[in-house]
Design an enzyme around this catalytic site. Structure first.
Site, mmCIF file in Angstrom:
data_model
loop_
_atom_site.group_PDB
_atom_site.id
_atom_site.type_symbol
_atom_site.label_atom_id
_atom_site.label_comp_id
_atom_site.label_asym_id
_atom_site.label_seq_id
_atom_site.Cartn_x
_atom_site.Cartn_y
_atom_site.Cartn_z
ATOM 1 N N ASP A 1 -31.016 61.125 72.840
ATOM 2 C CA ASP A 1 -30.405 62.419 73.168
ATOM 3 C C ASP A 1 -30.235 63.330 71.960
ATOM 4 O O ASP A 1 -29.355 64.178 71.950
ATOM 5 C CB ASP A 1 -29.060 62.208 73.881
ATOM 6 C CG ASP A 1 -28.093 61.395 73.043
ATOM 7 O OD1 ASP A 1 -28.443 60.993 71.914
ATOM 8 O OD2 ASP A 1 -26.965 61.162 73.522
ATOM 9 N N LYS B 1 -16.679 55.955 66.573
ATOM 10 C CA LYS B 1 -15.661 56.849 67.119
ATOM 11 C C LYS B 1 -14.319 56.658 66.394
ATOM 12 O O LYS B 1 -13.332 56.221 66.982
ATOM 13 C CB LYS B 1 -15.486 56.634 68.638
ATOM 14 C CG LYS B 1 -16.784 56.558 69.449
ATOM 15 C CD LYS B 1 -17.305 57.911 69.807
ATOM 16 C CE LYS B 1 -18.678 58.015 70.411
ATOM 17 N NZ LYS B 1 -19.565 56.982 70.731
ATOM 18 N N ASP C 1 -26.907 66.273 68.793
ATOM 19 C CA ASP C 1 -26.815 65.488 70.030
ATOM 20 C C ASP C 1 -26.622 66.525 71.140
ATOM 21 O O ASP C 1 -25.638 67.256 71.155
ATOM 22 C CB ASP C 1 -25.608 64.549 69.896
ATOM 23 C CG ASP C 1 -25.315 63.744 71.168
ATOM 24 O OD1 ASP C 1 -25.648 64.206 72.266
ATOM 25 O OD2 ASP C 1 -24.739 62.661 71.038
HETATM 26 N N1 GDD Z 1 -31.104 51.574 78.040
HETATM 27 C C1 GDD Z 1 -29.834 51.859 77.769
HETATM 28 N N2 GDD Z 1 -28.861 51.028 78.242
HETATM 29 N N3 GDD Z 1 -29.536 52.970 77.058
HETATM 30 C C2 GDD Z 1 -28.237 53.242 76.816
HETATM 31 C C3 GDD Z 1 -27.179 52.431 77.279
HETATM 32 C C4 GDD Z 1 -27.520 51.247 78.042
HETATM 33 O O1 GDD Z 1 -26.685 50.472 78.493
HETATM 34 N N4 GDD Z 1 -26.001 52.968 76.879
HETATM 35 C C5 GDD Z 1 -26.315 54.085 76.184
HETATM 36 N N5 GDD Z 1 -27.664 54.270 76.146
HETATM 37 C C6 GDD Z 1 -28.411 55.334 75.482
HETATM 38 C C7 GDD Z 1 -27.980 56.749 75.856
HETATM 39 O O2 GDD Z 1 -28.805 57.267 76.895
HETATM 40 C C8 GDD Z 1 -28.195 57.513 74.558
HETATM 41 O O3 GDD Z 1 -29.531 57.993 74.445
HETATM 42 C C9 GDD Z 1 -27.982 56.465 73.473
HETATM 43 O O4 GDD Z 1 -28.120 55.200 74.111
HETATM 44 C C10 GDD Z 1 -26.600 56.561 72.806
HETATM 45 O O5 GDD Z 1 -25.595 56.537 73.798
HETATM 46 P P1 GDD Z 1 -24.501 57.697 73.909
HETATM 47 O O6 GDD Z 1 -23.652 57.372 75.072
HETATM 48 O O7 GDD Z 1 -25.149 59.036 73.860
HETATM 49 O O8 GDD Z 1 -23.668 57.409 72.592
HETATM 50 P P2 GDD Z 1 -22.835 58.441 71.702
HETATM 51 O O9 GDD Z 1 -23.547 59.731 71.576
HETATM 52 O O10 GDD Z 1 -21.444 58.478 72.203
HETATM 53 O O11 GDD Z 1 -22.829 57.680 70.257
HETATM 54 C C11 GDD Z 1 -24.046 57.198 69.689
HETATM 55 O O12 GDD Z 1 -24.794 58.250 69.126
HETATM 56 C C12 GDD Z 1 -24.188 58.902 67.981
HETATM 57 C C13 GDD Z 1 -25.141 59.985 67.516
HETATM 58 O O13 GDD Z 1 -25.332 60.897 68.552
HETATM 59 C C14 GDD Z 1 -23.715 56.122 68.629
HETATM 60 O O14 GDD Z 1 -24.940 55.493 68.295
HETATM 61 C C15 GDD Z 1 -23.066 56.740 67.386
HETATM 62 O O15 GDD Z 1 -22.921 55.745 66.384
HETATM 63 C C16 GDD Z 1 -23.908 57.884 66.857
HETATM 64 O O16 GDD Z 1 -23.243 58.523 65.763
HETATM 65 MG MG MG Z 2 -25.100 60.677 72.583
#
Ligand code: GDD
Ligand code: MG
Length: 373
Positions: free
Chosen positions: A109, A160, A222
């Site tokens: 994303d 987080k 993001d």
């Molecule tokens: N296949 C799969 N299965 N993908 C998943 C799953 C799962 O169970 N859970 C989450 N994802 C995918 C989401 O679609 C997204 O592309 C990515 O993994 C990260 O999940 P988010 O839910 O968007 O996490 P975030 O934005 O709160 O935090 C993450 O991204 C940050 C940067 O944008 C973490 O990796 C943070 O450490 C990071 O800073």
């Molecule tokens: Mg994200």
């Protein structure tokens, strides 16, 4: 080089844009969002991509196919149930090549032009087990906060972080969701379980081969909320991020399809899709995307807005700082502004004023004068 992209999240914060379409393929300017990631990875030598999907990826497959049009090989892996960010990687492990080959893992994303080639080079030079791409932010609370020593070894990873865990400085490095990994990382993840790479794996690797690679000056966002989707759109239009759209826009920052009938005025930066018409006295721009087959009525005003395929905007209507999904009908004189997001097929009757971040779900019919807010 191989890359695993995680696209299993539901994209709930982007509703109603993601009510009918999964986040990876919602249109951003003129192409499905994930195409930006694939074009970026292709530029850095990635030729084999595994999409880790949390649910049946029919719509993603329809939009992206086997990747051949983008010059790479695209495969899809579907989890039986959400496995979390590390569990998803483990589930895709069979698709990954030889043990000696390092690979990339990405959150699906982010809109970015981070120099992955430099990150891979640093990874190889330090002999790290995993190298996290890092970008600077002012507020790390929604991200994974990464602390490094002078040699780029990670000394702390806080997913987080709470306010009490922050040092009151104005620049923090966070994980950009761009990872270079050695195969041994897979051995740390138990099979068949929901495991978070941020909460279980990175902390365990601190002091054991986890490194950070700072991407200075790169673009990174993001796009997971409507505000950031809109900002990402503007940044693409202004060329703040290196994308394939920049080539379409050229030095005039304007891409208008050949068959567009524009009696009104178009102010760059702007993209206007095939078959659109802009009536006399209408004003489109700056920072506007009109999809294909959009009709803008006489005297209407559209600025800082995304208006997707087949939308009709009535005479004298005003659209600003908003996202209007495909097939929406906006009647004469209606006003849509202030971060409003209209889902597919919404009908806005005359005299409505939609603002203050209102989200209208797909198919909703708003009678004339129903909302003035
Ligand atoms: N296949 C799969 N299965 N993908 C998943 C799953 C799962 O169970 N859970 C989450 N994802 C995918 C989401 O679609 C997204 O592309 C990515 O993994 C990260 O999940 P988010 O839910 O968007 O996490 P975030 O934005 O709160 O935090 C993450 O991204 C940050 C940067 O944008 C973490 O990796 C943070 O450490 C990071 O800073
Ligand atoms: Mg994200």
């Amino acid at each position: 080089m191989q890359a695993v992209i995680l696209v299993g999240g539901e994209g709930t914060r982007l509703r109603p844009l993601t009510s009918r379409q999964p986040k990876p393929v919602i249109t951003l300017v003129d192409r499905p969002f994930l195409v930006y990631m694939l074009e970026w990875l292709r530029r850095h030598g990635v030729d084999d991509v595994i999409l880790s999907c949390g649910f049946e990826p029919t719509k993603i497959r329809e939009a992206l196919g086997d990747g051949s049009s983008l010059g790479l090989k695209l495969r899809y892996v579907v989890e039986p149930e959400p496995r979390g960010t590390a569990g998803a990687l483990k589930y895709a492990a069979d698709e990954l090549g030889g043990l000696e080959d390092r690979f990339l893992m990405l959150n699906g994303d982010v809109l970015t032009d981070v120099d992955v080639t430099a990150q891979v080079a640093q990874h190889a030079a330090t002999g790290a087990v995993a190298t996290l791409g890092l970008v600077p932010v002012e507020d790390p609370s929604a991200y994974g906060l990464v602390l490094c020593d002078r040699d780029h070894a990670v000394t702390g990873f806080l997913e987080k972080p709470a306010p009490s865990q922050l040092g009151g400085i104005d620049r923090y490095y966070i994980s950009a969701g761009i990872y270079v990994l050695e195969h041994q990382v897979l051995d740390m993840i138990p099979s068949g379980q929901n495991v978070s790479i941020e909460r279980a794996i990175w902390p365990a690797l601190v002091g054991n081969g986890l490194h950070g690679s700072r991407a200075e000056g790169a673009y990174w966002m993001d796009i997971g909320t409507p505000e950031r989707y809109l900002q990402g759109t503007f940044d693409i239009l202004e060329g703040n991020v290196q994308t394939g759209v920049a080539e379409r826009l050229g030095s005039g920052f304007l891409a208008v399809a050949d068959d567009v009938v524009a009696d009104g005025r178009i102010v760059p930066p702007a993209v206007v899709g095939a078959g659109s018409t802009i009536a006399a006295g209408a004003h489109v721009g700056s920072l506007v995307v009109l999809g294909a087959g959009v009709t803008i009525g006489a005297g209407a005003r559209v600025e800082r807005a995304v208006v997707l395929d087949g939308v009709t905007v009535g005479a004298g209507a005003v659209l600003a700082d908003c996202i209007v999904a495909a097939g929406v009908e906006i009647a004469d004189g209606a006003v849509v502004r202030g971060g409003a997001v209209l889902g597919e097929g919404v009908r806005v009757g005359a005299g409505n004023v939609l603002s203050a971040g209102i989200k209208v779900f797909p198919g909703t019919d708003l009678p004339a004068g129903a909302i003035k807010f």
